[in-house]
Motif scaffolding. Structure first.
Motif, PDB file in Angstrom:
ATOM      1  N   PRO A  53       0.730  -1.451  -0.101  1.00  0.00           N
ATOM      2  CA  PRO A  53       0.091  -0.011   0.132  1.00  0.00           C
ATOM      3  C   PRO A  53       0.879   1.256   0.087  1.00  0.00           C
ATOM      4  CG  PRO A  53       0.030  -1.024   2.053  1.00  0.00           C
ATOM      5  CD  PRO A  53       0.743  -2.142   1.014  1.00  0.00           C
ATOM      6  N   ARG A  54       0.318   2.284  -0.731  1.00  0.00           N
ATOM      7  CA  ARG A  54       1.053   3.449  -0.700  1.00  0.00           C
ATOM      8  C   ARG A  54       0.951   4.332   0.587  1.00  0.00           C
ATOM      9  NH1 ARG A  54      -0.335   7.546  -5.349  1.00  0.00           N
ATOM     10  NH2 ARG A  54      -2.697   6.959  -4.654  1.00  0.00           N
ATOM     11  N   ASP A 226      -5.197   8.895  -0.601  1.00  0.00           N
ATOM     12  CA  ASP A 226      -5.722   8.430   0.583  1.00  0.00           C
ATOM     13  C   ASP A 226      -5.458   7.111   1.028  1.00  0.00           C
ATOM     14  OD1 ASP A 226      -7.740  10.625   0.335  1.00  0.00           O
ATOM     15  OD2 ASP A 226      -9.105   9.521  -0.971  1.00  0.00           O
ATOM     16  N   PRO A 227      -5.513   6.899   2.279  1.00  0.00           N
ATOM     17  CA  PRO A 227      -4.986   5.633   2.809  1.00  0.00           C
ATOM     18  C   PRO A 227      -5.725   4.230   2.054  1.00  0.00           C
ATOM     19  CG  PRO A 227      -6.702   6.475   4.191  1.00  0.00           C
ATOM     20  CD  PRO A 227      -6.473   7.608   3.344  1.00  0.00           C
ATOM     21  N   ASP A 228      -4.714   3.584   1.615  1.00  0.00           N
ATOM     22  CA  ASP A 228      -5.242   2.284   1.383  1.00  0.00           C
ATOM     23  C   ASP A 228      -5.614   1.097   2.163  1.00  0.00           C
ATOM     24  OD1 ASP A 228      -4.303   2.714  -1.730  1.00  0.00           O
ATOM     25  OD2 ASP A 228      -2.523   3.015  -0.936  1.00  0.00           O
ATOM     26  N   ALA A 248     -12.873   6.444   2.745  1.00  0.00           N
ATOM     27  CA  ALA A 248     -14.107   5.969   2.116  1.00  0.00           C
ATOM     28  C   ALA A 248     -13.904   4.639   1.378  1.00  0.00           C
ATOM     29  CB  ALA A 248     -14.617   7.052   0.964  1.00  0.00           C
ATOM     30  N   HIS A 249     -12.647   4.401   0.697  1.00  0.00           N
ATOM     31  CA  HIS A 249     -12.394   3.295  -0.031  1.00  0.00           C
ATOM     32  C   HIS A 249     -11.375   2.465   0.246  1.00  0.00           C
ATOM     33  CE1 HIS A 249     -14.576   5.686  -3.471  1.00  0.00           C
ATOM     34  NE2 HIS A 249     -15.167   4.954  -2.980  1.00  0.00           N
ATOM     35  N   SER A 250     -11.027   2.671   1.718  1.00  0.00           N
ATOM     36  CA  SER A 250      -9.910   1.960   2.443  1.00  0.00           C
ATOM     37  C   SER A 250     -10.228   0.466   2.929  1.00  0.00           C
ATOM     38  CB  SER A 250      -9.455   2.788   3.653  1.00  0.00           C
ATOM     39  OG  SER A 250      -9.110   4.097   3.404  1.00  0.00           O
ATOM     40  N   GLU A 251      -9.145  -0.339   2.776  1.00  0.00           N
ATOM     41  CA  GLU A 251      -9.293  -1.771   3.252  1.00  0.00           C
ATOM     42  C   GLU A 251      -8.893  -1.411   4.823  1.00  0.00           C
ATOM     43  OE1 GLU A 251     -10.348  -4.284   1.905  1.00  0.00           O
ATOM     44  OE2 GLU A 251     -10.615  -3.058  -0.089  1.00  0.00           O
ATOM     45  N   PHE A 252      -9.704  -2.390   5.753  1.00  0.00           N
ATOM     46  CA  PHE A 252      -9.565  -2.279   7.242  1.00  0.00           C
ATOM     47  C   PHE A 252      -8.931  -3.622   7.773  1.00  0.00           C
ATOM     48  CE2 PHE A 252     -12.170   1.169   6.275  1.00  0.00           C
ATOM     49  CZ  PHE A 252     -12.104   2.260   7.381  1.00  0.00           C
ATOM     50  N   ALA A 275      -2.743  -7.638   0.275  1.00  0.00           N
ATOM     51  CA  ALA A 275      -2.269  -7.947  -0.899  1.00  0.00           C
ATOM     52  C   ALA A 275      -3.312  -8.825  -1.676  1.00  0.00           C
ATOM     53  CB  ALA A 275      -0.855  -8.307  -0.832  1.00  0.00           C
ATOM     54  N   THR A 276      -4.104  -9.575  -0.997  1.00  0.00           N
ATOM     55  CA  THR A 276      -4.953 -10.868  -1.341  1.00  0.00           C
ATOM     56  C   THR A 276      -6.366  -9.930  -1.642  1.00  0.00           C
ATOM     57  OG1 THR A 276      -5.799 -11.589   0.894  1.00  0.00           O
ATOM     58  CG2 THR A 276      -3.747 -12.345  -0.178  1.00  0.00           C
ATOM     59  N   ARG A 277      -6.814  -8.838  -1.081  1.00  0.00           N
ATOM     60  CA  ARG A 277      -8.198  -8.286  -1.251  1.00  0.00           C
ATOM     61  C   ARG A 277      -8.251  -7.648  -2.876  1.00  0.00           C
ATOM     62  NH1 ARG A 277      -8.986  -5.485   4.422  1.00  0.00           N
ATOM     63  NH2 ARG A 277      -8.362  -7.018   5.741  1.00  0.00           N
ATOM     64  N   ASP A 278      -9.481  -7.917  -3.284  1.00  0.00           N
ATOM     65  CA  ASP A 278     -10.022  -7.478  -4.514  1.00  0.00           C
ATOM     66  C   ASP A 278     -10.647  -6.295  -4.110  1.00  0.00           C
ATOM     67  OD1 ASP A 278     -10.832  -6.937  -6.956  1.00  0.00           O
ATOM     68  OD2 ASP A 278     -12.509  -8.572  -7.005  1.00  0.00           O
ATOM     69  N   ARG A 279      -9.722  -5.046  -4.382  1.00  0.00           N
ATOM     70  CA  ARG A 279     -10.467  -3.645  -4.081  1.00  0.00           C
ATOM     71  C   ARG A 279     -11.365  -3.442  -5.063  1.00  0.00           C
ATOM     72  NH1 ARG A 279      -6.260   0.621  -2.411  1.00  0.00           N
ATOM     73  NH2 ARG A 279      -8.176   1.303  -1.218  1.00  0.00           N
TER      74      ARG A 279
END
Length: 283
Positions: A53-54, A226-228, A248-252, A275-279
């Protein structure tokens, strides 16, 4: 933790609040031995630049609970151990190529609700942490939050740190201090209105032209990605007014470890999971 180990922690707590003490107090949670390092290296090898993630946002939680479990009379011991752990956390992020990290250190609610002595201790700890981070590697350290809500000494340190690291090009570290996500949105809208008024525009024109991108540009983190990934320790699963707009579109990712007990392996597992998530970005 065994009784003898707890006793050693209590003895150390009575001495000077040195960096060596902070490192020692959290060493038991770092993981040791060749097998641990072998596993760490294995995790690292699977984290290619395209999956890192950036921007990682961290909600360090559980410092007070950690202090209570070890028998400390003051929450300050937990906050100091948590601050020391955040230095480790930033190094882990830097080492795998994360570009921006936002640390949630003190909310607007904390300023109103915390016990006076605990808040005083926490303010001192944050000032020490900010100054230390400004001297690490080539990190760019920026305060995000309301400086006018903070004690003058802390506001001064945060301003000096931001100025000292202005030209640094390494990891960008946001320190969310005196921060509230909803207040940030209000401040952004006020800034937009003020700018529009200076330019002589009407309210009708502003209402017609206002966009999410425009609000994003006026947030404390304007110009940053924005936070990834948003991480929270201690098993709690809530946002607590942190980066409300930006996430709003971050993974938690929620982990059970208390803040001072966070290990590098816990962090790398969070990155591996990300890394395994389908964003889907809201889809």
């Amino acid at each position: 933790m065994p009784r003898k180990e707890r006793a050693r922690h209590r003895t150390a707590a009575g001495g000077p609040r040195t960096e060596e003490y902070l490192r020692r107090v959290t060493s038991s949670s770092r993981g040791r031995g060749p097998l641990y390092r072998l596993y760490i290296n294995r995790l690292r090898r699977h984290l290619t630049p395209d999956v890192v993630p950036r921007h990682v946002a961290m909600m360090i939680d559980g410092n007070r609970r950690w202090a209570r479990q070890l028998g400390y009379a003051s929450a300050a011991h937990g906050h100091r151990a948590g601050a020391a752990k955040m230095r480790d956390f930033l190094e882990w992020c830097d080492d795998i190529g994360v570009q921006v990290v936002t640390l949630y250190l003190l909310s607007n609610d904390n300023l109103r609700k915390r016990d006076t002595q605990e808040l005083s201790d926490l303010i001192e700890i944050i000032a020490e942490l900010a100054d230390a981070l400004s001297r690490e590697r080539d990190w760019r350290v920026l305060h995000v939050g309301r400086a006018d809500l903070l004690p003058a000494d802390l506001a001064r340190v945060l301003s000096e740190v931001s100025e000292r690291t202005r030209g640094h090009t390494g990891l960008h570290v946001n320190l969310a201090v005196g921060y509230g996500g909803r207040s940030e949105i209000v401040d952004a809208v006020r800034s937009i209105i003020a700018k529009h008024d200076e330019e002589g525009g009407s309210l009708e024109e502003l209402a017609a032209s206002l966009t999410p991108e425009q609000i994003g540009e006026h947030l404390y983190t304007g110009g940053q990605p924005d936070p990834d990934l948003v991480i929270r320790t201690s098993g709690e699963q809530r946002l607590s007014d942190f980066l409300v707009w930006q996430s709003a579109h971050s993974e938690f990712y929620f982990m059970e470890a208390l803040g001072p007990d966070l290990r590098e392996v816990d962090f790398l597992r969070a990155i591996r999971d990300f890394a395994t998530r389908d964003r889907r970005y809201g889809g």
